[in-house]
Write a protein that holds these residues in place. Sequence first.
Motif, PDB file in Angstrom:
ATOM      1  N   LEU A 170      32.612 -21.579 -27.364  1.00  0.00           N
ATOM      2  CA  LEU A 170      32.354 -21.433 -28.787  1.00  0.00           C
ATOM      3  C   LEU A 170      31.077 -22.196 -29.098  1.00  0.00           C
ATOM      4  N   VAL A 171      30.198 -21.620 -29.921  1.00  0.00           N
ATOM      5  CA  VAL A 171      28.988 -22.309 -30.347  1.00  0.00           C
ATOM      6  C   VAL A 171      29.003 -22.429 -31.858  1.00  0.00           C
ATOM      7  N   THR A 172      28.536 -23.565 -32.376  1.00  0.00           N
ATOM      8  CA  THR A 172      28.456 -23.767 -33.812  1.00  0.00           C
ATOM      9  C   THR A 172      27.038 -24.185 -34.198  1.00  0.00           C
ATOM     10  N   ALA A 173      26.670 -23.866 -35.448  1.00  0.00           N
ATOM     11  CA  ALA A 173      25.426 -24.341 -36.055  1.00  0.00           C
ATOM     12  C   ALA A 173      25.796 -25.094 -37.317  1.00  0.00           C
ATOM     13  N   SER A 174      25.084 -26.160 -37.594  1.00  0.00           N
ATOM     14  CA  SER A 174      25.454 -27.017 -38.720  1.00  0.00           C
ATOM     15  C   SER A 174      24.231 -27.433 -39.526  1.00  0.00           C
ATOM     16  N   ASP A 175      24.482 -27.770 -40.797  1.00  0.00           N
ATOM     17  CA  ASP A 175      23.411 -28.258 -41.663  1.00  0.00           C
ATOM     18  C   ASP A 175      22.851 -29.597 -41.205  1.00  0.00           C
ATOM     19  N   ASP A 176      23.534 -30.275 -40.286  1.00  0.00           N
ATOM     20  CA  ASP A 176      22.963 -31.518 -39.736  1.00  0.00           C
ATOM     21  C   ASP A 176      21.949 -31.218 -38.632  1.00  0.00           C
ATOM     22  N   GLU A 177      21.563 -29.926 -38.530  1.00  0.00           N
ATOM     23  CA  GLU A 177      20.521 -29.447 -37.608  1.00  0.00           C
ATOM     24  C   GLU A 177      20.959 -29.522 -36.148  1.00  0.00           C
ATOM     25  N   SER A 178      22.274 -29.445 -35.924  1.00  0.00           N
ATOM     26  CA  SER A 178      22.787 -29.483 -34.553  1.00  0.00           C
ATOM     27  C   SER A 178      23.362 -28.128 -34.151  1.00  0.00           C
TER      28      SER A 178
END
Length: 332
Positions: free
Chosen positions: A49-57
């Motif tokens: 699973l891959v995630t993108a976040s507003d913390d730029e990670s």
Amino acid sequence: MAGGQADREDKVSLELTEEILQSMEVGMIFRDYNGRISSMDFHRTSSFLVTASDDESIRLYDVANAMCLKTINSKKYGVDLVSFTSHPTTIIYSSKNGWDESLRLLSLHDNKYLRYFKGHHDRVVSLSLCSQKEYFISGSLDRTVLLWDQRAEKCQGLLRVQGRPATAYDDQGLVFAIAFGGCIRMFDTRKYEKGPFDIFSVGGDISDANVVKFSNDGRLMLLTTADGHIHVHESFRGTLLSTFNVKPVLSQSTLEASFSPEGMFVISGSGDGSVYAWSVRSGKEVASWLSTETEPPVIKWASGSLMFVTGSSELSFWIPDLSKLGAYVGRK
């Protein structure tokens, strides 16, 4: 999740029922995010699973072993939407810095950019990869939908739209859908330049399209809109089967919904942060999980599994609590 509950889940038939859905609860949470999760994707053939976040990670998880394998920071470009390619450690993601709207092909294995895809001039709000070939499509607030080949930097096709577009390939890669302005337009991937071969109305809902998706078997499709509507259509004739309603979302948020693996249920976030589930057959709400959040979570079903994942300020894995379902324990 790597303990007793996962073991109990393995003993149950993969046929999802209302009772199993109603029993689902959070089995594991990752709370180490410093911003909201904006997007996530399951790899089709691995347990990643891959995630993108507003913390730029960008974070890569091994779901089978309940581990975060890697965190990559995209401080220069930011990150908004993310999708796996056919390779389990290669992704395509969109920027979120306001000055570079390129898409990027990134190897998570060695943190190297393999290709840049330049063409959009405003925020990319939709990204869909073809499961059968190296193609993908992207939709932007610049009112264009671009068609790409992962092996080439320049787009292979351009379609102009009159609104915020939502895009999706079907599972076979034979057709793709573009939704905007109260309609879903269906295109043949081999002759898209001739325009849509069919147009389905969504019953007068002209609020911004957020997400369009096909069910795994291709028979159904759903469209979410900013006014909090989830429209479920029969994908061959376009018949509107049901419209489910939740709280509207803010202009910068996206209302995401997902079909269960066999297509019998729809699960969706809501503008008040809650999660709801409905039966496609009956059109009735069958489960809800209330929240104190103020934005809708992103939400994905794990293919072929009795598990879905939600992402907000934390990443939550939802699995059945089979202790509530004594009749299912021990089933094969």
